[in-house]
Scaffold this active site. Structure first.
Site, PDB file in Angstrom:
ATOM      1  N   LYS A 278       0.836  -1.203   0.000  1.00  0.00           N
ATOM      2  CA  LYS A 278       0.000   0.000   0.000  1.00  0.00           C
ATOM      3  C   LYS A 278       0.867   1.247   0.000  1.00  0.00           C
ATOM      4  O   LYS A 278       2.006   1.206   0.461  1.00  0.00           O
ATOM      5  CB  LYS A 278      -0.848   0.036   1.282  1.00  0.00           C
ATOM      6  CG  LYS A 278      -1.973  -0.974   1.353  1.00  0.00           C
ATOM      7  CD  LYS A 278      -2.748  -0.800   2.652  1.00  0.00           C
ATOM      8  CE  LYS A 278      -3.866  -1.820   2.751  1.00  0.00           C
ATOM      9  NZ  LYS A 278      -4.905  -1.676   1.730  1.00  0.00           N
ATOM     10  N   GLU A 350      -6.172  -9.591   0.945  1.00  0.00           N
ATOM     11  CA  GLU A 350      -5.812 -10.687   1.854  1.00  0.00           C
ATOM     12  C   GLU A 350      -6.953 -11.076   2.779  1.00  0.00           C
ATOM     13  O   GLU A 350      -7.026 -12.212   3.235  1.00  0.00           O
ATOM     14  CB  GLU A 350      -4.584 -10.292   2.684  1.00  0.00           C
ATOM     15  CG  GLU A 350      -4.859  -9.465   3.954  1.00  0.00           C
ATOM     16  CD  GLU A 350      -5.477  -8.100   3.699  1.00  0.00           C
ATOM     17  OE1 GLU A 350      -5.356  -7.601   2.562  1.00  0.00           O
ATOM     18  OE2 GLU A 350      -6.087  -7.533   4.626  1.00  0.00           O
ATOM     19  N   ARG A 352     -10.113 -11.579   2.284  1.00  0.00           N
ATOM     20  CA  ARG A 352     -10.977 -12.640   1.756  1.00  0.00           C
ATOM     21  C   ARG A 352     -10.284 -13.998   1.831  1.00  0.00           C
ATOM     22  O   ARG A 352     -10.953 -15.026   1.882  1.00  0.00           O
ATOM     23  CB  ARG A 352     -11.417 -12.284   0.326  1.00  0.00           C
ATOM     24  CG  ARG A 352     -10.294 -12.092  -0.638  1.00  0.00           C
ATOM     25  CD  ARG A 352     -10.735 -11.350  -1.907  1.00  0.00           C
ATOM     26  NE  ARG A 352     -10.832  -9.903  -1.704  1.00  0.00           N
ATOM     27  CZ  ARG A 352     -11.222  -9.039  -2.628  1.00  0.00           C
ATOM     28  NH1 ARG A 352     -11.586  -9.476  -3.822  1.00  0.00           N
ATOM     29  NH2 ARG A 352     -11.271  -7.752  -2.369  1.00  0.00           N
TER      30      ARG A 352
END
Ligand code: BES
Ligand code: MN
Ligand code: ZN
Length: 508
Positions: A278, A350, A352
């Site tokens: 990110k 991540e 899920r």
């Protein structure tokens, strides 16, 4: 670790003077023709002169407005506080307006030790909402301040002024307010923990601590057991971190219960995105990526404390998503618990992956319903903003959750699961890919999760709903109502209310 400040609630119905406190709070609403002083225990004379001077005092009655005046002798309080409750609708004040007004006043009066809330309470529900708001407003998180000198302590004792004071019914309402309020505050404290201190192992330990003394059974899967039993989602996400992942199951199983619910929570103690890293801006907020797990944990503990006659199990899917030489890569394939394969095309999707393991495991135990809670997508914020949770899944369950959230005073909104989204998750190499259509990404993520919901003994899919709390679980703006900065503890109240409905047989 994870100690949350506590509050004492009492109730009184007369003789303010004989039950002194630092401040007496009365409500002001926004009427069509200006501010309206609401029902209060002041003498007619005092109330009349106060009502006449509202405008000149700049009191509008807007939500979160608080004006402090010198105390009036007859009230036994040093300060008289006028608290805004917001717009007065045609059918009076909602419970949530009262809850927010009570919470806002108690929050803003931090530093005082005792406060009397004399807000209108036409019903037991109203009085209960005031009590709940008080507990939610009296929250603070100072664990990591080395110098606590300049900090104001949250209000320690709140007296609720209501005609229901002293009745058995209201004692029960106060007990519930304390239990539910504590569960919300404990959730906030877990979310507020820095990732240096809250990581998979310490989160599992905190779950143990919070469960102590309650009639629940806790089981912790360490990395070896996860490996042995094939929890490839949790392991895959946890691979990049030196702190090993965990799966935690907390079961409340009272003897005579018929219904059984399973709650699955996303517990990413920090989400860097992994190799699909990110951007730096705002990454710190990703300490809150375990909010779903904190919610389901504290919900089951509250259900146990309330002694509701239903079985409830929380599944906490806990890992830290880090980039490293050991981390999973985009294009890796992992095998989720139960055997389905997933191509990990983006390591930042991540949540899920860990949730897939948890949902399969939850379904194996054949609950009547599975509800999962996760800070799953940034798309949730785009779709619904930062105060409204997204409800997806089977309509019977989402409708019941919508009703519960309305009743609890939390904001949630149902979203569809368009069939065409499934094809966007097709993988070239595995059963499914972990990313698909970007537009409506909140729904794409839910469609992914749906693939992992198992069947019941009749061969039908177990009723399931998914709640995306990416926005409402963390407040990076100013405090409002009873909501503090950072962890909000949202969705605990909705789930407890839903469980109460199941227990009472009023929810399908
Ligand atoms: N934890 C994030 C979602 C999130 C974003 C929560 C902002 C709270 C605030 C999640 O793991 C994530 O990174 N999702 C990706 C999914 C994408 C790669 C398909 C996202 O939303 O960008
Ligand atoms: Mn992510
Ligand atoms: Zn995440």
């Amino acid at each position: 670790m994870v100690k949350t400040n506590d509050i004492t609630l009492r109730s009184i119905s007369k003789d303010l003077k004989r039950s002194p406190s630092d401040a007496l709070v009365v409500g002001v609403g926004q009427g069509n023709e200006g501010p309206v002083l609401l029902d209060n225990p002041l003498s007619a004379k005092a109330a009349e002169s106060l009502a006449a001077s509202l405008k000149i005092l700049g009191v509008t009655g807007a939500a979160d407005q608080m004006v402090r005046l010198p105390g009036i002798a007859e009230t036994g309080a040093d300060v008289l506080v006028l608290a805004g409750v917001g717009k007065l609708g045609t059918d009076g004040l909602s419970e949530e307006a009262l809850r927010r007004a009570a919470g806002s006043a108690v929050r803003q009066l931090a530093g005082l030790s005792s406060v009397t809330l004399a807000l209108p309470s036409a019903s037991l529900g109203d009085a209960g909402a005031v009590a709940e708001g008080a507990v939610l407003g009296a929250y603070s998180f100072t664990e990591f301040r080395s110098n606590k000198d300049g900090l104001k302590n949250p209000v320690g004792t709140v007296k609720i002024f209501t005609e229901f004071a002293g009745t058995k019914d209201f004692d029960r309402v106060l007990d519930r307010a304390i239990t539910v309020g504590r569960a919300v505050n404990a959730t906030r404290t877990l979310v507020n923990q820095p990732p240096s201190h809250l990581f998979p192992e310490s989160f599992a330990e905190a779950a143990r601590e919070l469960s102590k003394g309650l009639p629940v059974k806790i089981t912790v899967w360490d990395e070896k057991r996860l490996e042995k039993e094939g929890f490839g989602g949790i392991l895959g996400v946890g691979k990049g971190s030196v702190r090993q992942p965990r799966l935690v199951k907390v079961e409340y199983s009272p003897a005579k219960a018929e219904r059984k619910i399973a709650l699955v929570g996303k517990g990413i103690t920090f989400d860097t995105g992994g190799i699909s890293i990110k951007p730096a801006l705002g990454m710190g907020d990703m300490k809150s990526d375990m909010a779903g797990a904190a919610v389901v944990l504290n919900t089951v503990l509250a259900i146990a404390q309330l002694g509701l006659p239903i079985k409830a199990t929380a599944w906490l899917c806990i890992a830290e998503n880090m980039p490293s030489g050991a981390a999973q890569r985009p294009a890796d394939v992992l095998t989720v618990y139960g055997g389905k394969t997933v191509e990990v095309l983006n390591t930042d999707a991540e949540g899920r992956l860990v949730m897939a393991d948890g949902i399969v495991a939850a379904a194996e135990e054949q609950p009547d319903v599975i509800i999962d809670v996760a800070t799953l997508t940034g798309a949730q914020l785009i779709a619904l903003g930062n105060r409204t949770a997204g409800l997806m899944g089977d309509e019977t369950v989402t409708a019941a959750l919508k009703e519960a959230s309305d009743k609890a005073g939390e904001v949630a909104w149902p979203m569809p699961l368009p069939e065409e989204l499934r094809a966007s998750l097709d993988s070239q190499v595995a059963d499914i890919a972990n990313i698909g259509e970007r537009h409506g990404g909140m729904m794409t993520a839910a469609v992914f999760l749906r693939e992992f919901v198992g069947k019941n003994a009749d061969g039908e899919l177990i009723p399931w709903a998914h709640i995306d709390i990416a926005g409402p679980s963390f407040n990076n703006g100013s405090p409002w109502g009873y909501t503090p900065k950072q962890g909000t503890g949202c969705t605990v109240r909705t789930l407890v209310t839903y469980a109460e409905g199941l227990a009472a047989g009023t929810t399908a």
